[in-house]
Design a protein around this motif. Structure first.
Motif, PDB file in Angstrom:
ATOM      1  N   THR A 156       0.822  -1.342   0.236  1.00 29.77           N
ATOM      2  CA  THR A 156      -0.217   0.389  -0.371  1.00 29.77           C
ATOM      3  C   THR A 156       0.965   0.993   0.043  1.00 29.77           C
ATOM      4  O   THR A 156       0.326   2.504  -0.447  1.00 29.77           O
ATOM      5  N   ALA A 157       2.090   1.132   0.573  1.00 35.15           N
ATOM      6  CA  ALA A 157       2.773   2.177   0.827  1.00 35.15           C
ATOM      7  C   ALA A 157       3.687   3.088  -0.557  1.00 35.15           C
ATOM      8  O   ALA A 157       4.076   1.435  -0.993  1.00 35.15           O
ATOM      9  N   TRP A 158       3.261   4.084  -0.766  1.00 32.13           N
ATOM     10  CA  TRP A 158       5.166   4.266  -1.712  1.00 32.13           C
ATOM     11  C   TRP A 158       6.126   4.781  -1.512  1.00 32.13           C
ATOM     12  O   TRP A 158       6.790   5.203  -0.299  1.00 32.13           O
ATOM     13  N   GLU A 159       6.759   4.824  -2.456  1.00 32.29           N
ATOM     14  CA  GLU A 159       8.603   4.224  -1.737  1.00 32.29           C
ATOM     15  C   GLU A 159       9.114   5.461  -2.950  1.00 32.29           C
ATOM     16  O   GLU A 159       7.826   5.867  -3.894  1.00 32.29           O
ATOM     17  N   SER A 160       9.757   6.298  -2.523  1.00 33.51           N
ATOM     18  CA  SER A 160      10.086   7.688  -3.818  1.00 33.51           C
ATOM     19  C   SER A 160      11.618   8.622  -3.348  1.00 33.51           C
ATOM     20  O   SER A 160      12.044   7.770  -2.240  1.00 33.51           O
ATOM     21  N   ASP A 161      11.994   9.077  -4.387  1.00 37.03           N
ATOM     22  CA  ASP A 161      13.232   9.820  -3.992  1.00 37.03           C
ATOM     23  C   ASP A 161      12.783  10.560  -4.773  1.00 37.03           C
ATOM     24  O   ASP A 161      11.454  11.387  -4.565  1.00 37.03           O
TER      25      ASP A 161
END
Length: 459
Positions: A155-160
């Motif tokens: 469900t969670a987003w990963e990002s840079d």
């Protein structure tokens, strides 16, 4: 004898019949037991010369099997041999092999390289995911296999700083990036009122990743500059006071006939012709005098190298003014001109003494500088009593000291004379022609008044 042989034959035949009806394994075990109970025959090379009795059961280890001696302490062995495995168990002694060395037999099975026991691969529950395929490995051998796999998305987003994506949430493999979920951040551009508001962060509309603006200055108009974020296209404006232009020059003055100036060499000069410090020439002025006419001399501007030649003009032939720089020049009378005037006066006197009945003419008063202010002759009325309206005129000589410079005596004698001062001391007048001296002291009207008073006194 034959009867005994016949009996033996019958017994042997009966024995064979019995043996044939007994299973092979039973027969083998009985033979071994019989051998164990049979006396041992000393073998060549054996150290123990005593007779051995061999056990009927097999002794074994991982390397092989044998029959042990029945004599306590004897280490002798009989029938030692390697195991003959079949599916993990020795077919001679029944030894079960347990320290398996598993190798791949085929895609579904593995086999022990020692005892040739076979079994199905033991596939692990976790593996590696690539291209939608999950690669699993056998837990006991090196065999691998690939199976189709659809990841469960976390469900969670990963990002840079620039993108976001989803990781997998599967028990079959470690977390990996789920294909097709990576994308650039998305922002809603903002228009900020001023620089202070523009310091706020802006969040991605998908993953809420905060973004710090990267402002780039754009065009400037009337002191107002528009700044745009290179990431999210947000904008704000900033108005600043225009920086005044600072002139620069090469250190030399430029000039023409009328003016001089500096030429600006700095970029962005606001002067249309790049001329600044413009001013009219300033030439040094002079107030000279001399007996000759003024010359057309040349002077240089006090600021630049422009030169100016005097252009003299005069309305009376004496006082000259330069039309270009306001310098003045006064032409003075020479001493020879003064002497010439005196000689002319003497000649006229001599002609008068020769018998001419005409009255000598009074020479005109020379043009001289203005004299210092002095009391009017009326101030001496109390001493000389010249007032025509006074009936009690006193004709006697005055008792008070005479005027320091008696104009009457001066005019009558037409020479220099000693006069009495207020202190009673003699004073010699300046050695100057009397006519000129009188003209310097009195005006024509004053001389006429003096003459009338003296005529009245004489009467």
């Amino acid at each position: 004898m034959f009867t005994k042989l016949g009996k033996c034959a019958v017994s042997l035949a009966a024995a064979l019949a019995v043996f044939a009806s007994v299973p092979t394994a039973v027969v083998r075990m009985n033979l071994k037991a019989a051998a164990a109970d049979s006396p041992h025959v000393q073998q060549e090379g054996e150290e123990n010369t005593d007779s051995h009795g061999w056990k009927g059961t097999w002794e074994s280890d991982a390397d092989g099997h044998w029959h042990a001696c029945t004599v306590d302490g004897c280490t002798g062995r009989d029938g030692s041999a390697a195991h003959n495995y079949e599916n993990g168990e020795c077919t001679d002694c029944g030894y079960a092999h347990s320290d398996h060395v598993w190798v791949t037999k085929d895609e579904e099975n593995e086999e022990c390289s020692v005892c040739h026991k076979t079994q199905a691969h033991s596939w692990g529950t976790t593996g590696t995911l690539a291209g939608g395929k999950l690669t699993l490995s056998c837990t006991t051998c090196s065999q691998t296999k690939q199976v189709d796999h659809t990841c469960k998305q976390a469900t969670a987003w990963e990002s840079d700083e620039t993108q976001h994506w989803h990781m997998s949430d599967c028990s079959e493999h470690t977390a990996v990036e789920v294909d097709g979920t990576r994308a650039n951040h998305s922002y809603t551009p903002q228009t900020y009122a001023n620089e202070s508001e523009a310091q706020a962060t802006l969040n991605c509309t998908v993953c809420s990743k905060p973004h710090t603006h990267n402002w780039t200055a754009g065009a400037t108009s009337d002191g107002t500059t528009t700044y745009t974020c290179s990431v999210c296209n947000s904008t704000y404006t900033k108005t600043e006071a225009a920086t005044p232009h600072v002139h620069a020059n090469d250190g030399t003055w430029k000039y023409d006939a009328n003016q001089h100036w500096h030429e600006c060499t700095a970029d962005g000069c606001t002067e249309s012709d790049k001329k600044y410090d413009k001013a009219n020439h300033t030439f040094p002025t002079s107030n000279d005098s001399g007996t000759e006419d003024p010359t057309a001399s040349t002077v240089k501007c006090t600021v630049c190298d422009q030169t100016h030649t005097h252009n003299w003009s005069s309305s009376d032939g004496t006082n000259y003014t330069c039309s270009g720089c306001s310098s003045t020049y006064t032409k003075t009378t020479t001493s020879s001109e003064t002497s010439s005037g005196s000689d002319s006066s003497d000649t006229s006197d001599e002609s008068g003494d020769s018998g001419s009945t005409s009255e000598p003419s009074t020479p005109p008063a020379p043009s001289t500088p203005s004299r210092p202010s002095r009391p009017s002759y009326d101030d001496y009325d109390d001493d000389y009593d010249y007032d025509e309206d006074d009936d009690n005129d006193d004709t006697s000589e005055p008792t008070d000291p005479v005027d320091p410079v008696d104009p009457v005596e001066t005019v009558a004698n037409n020479t220099t004379t000693d006069v009495q001062t207020d202190e009673g001391m003699p004073h010699t007048a300046i050695s100057t022609p009397i006519d000129s001296l009188v003209g310097m002291i009195f005006s024509d009207d004053e001389l006429a008044e003096i003459g009338e008073n003296h005529a009245h006194k004489a009467v």
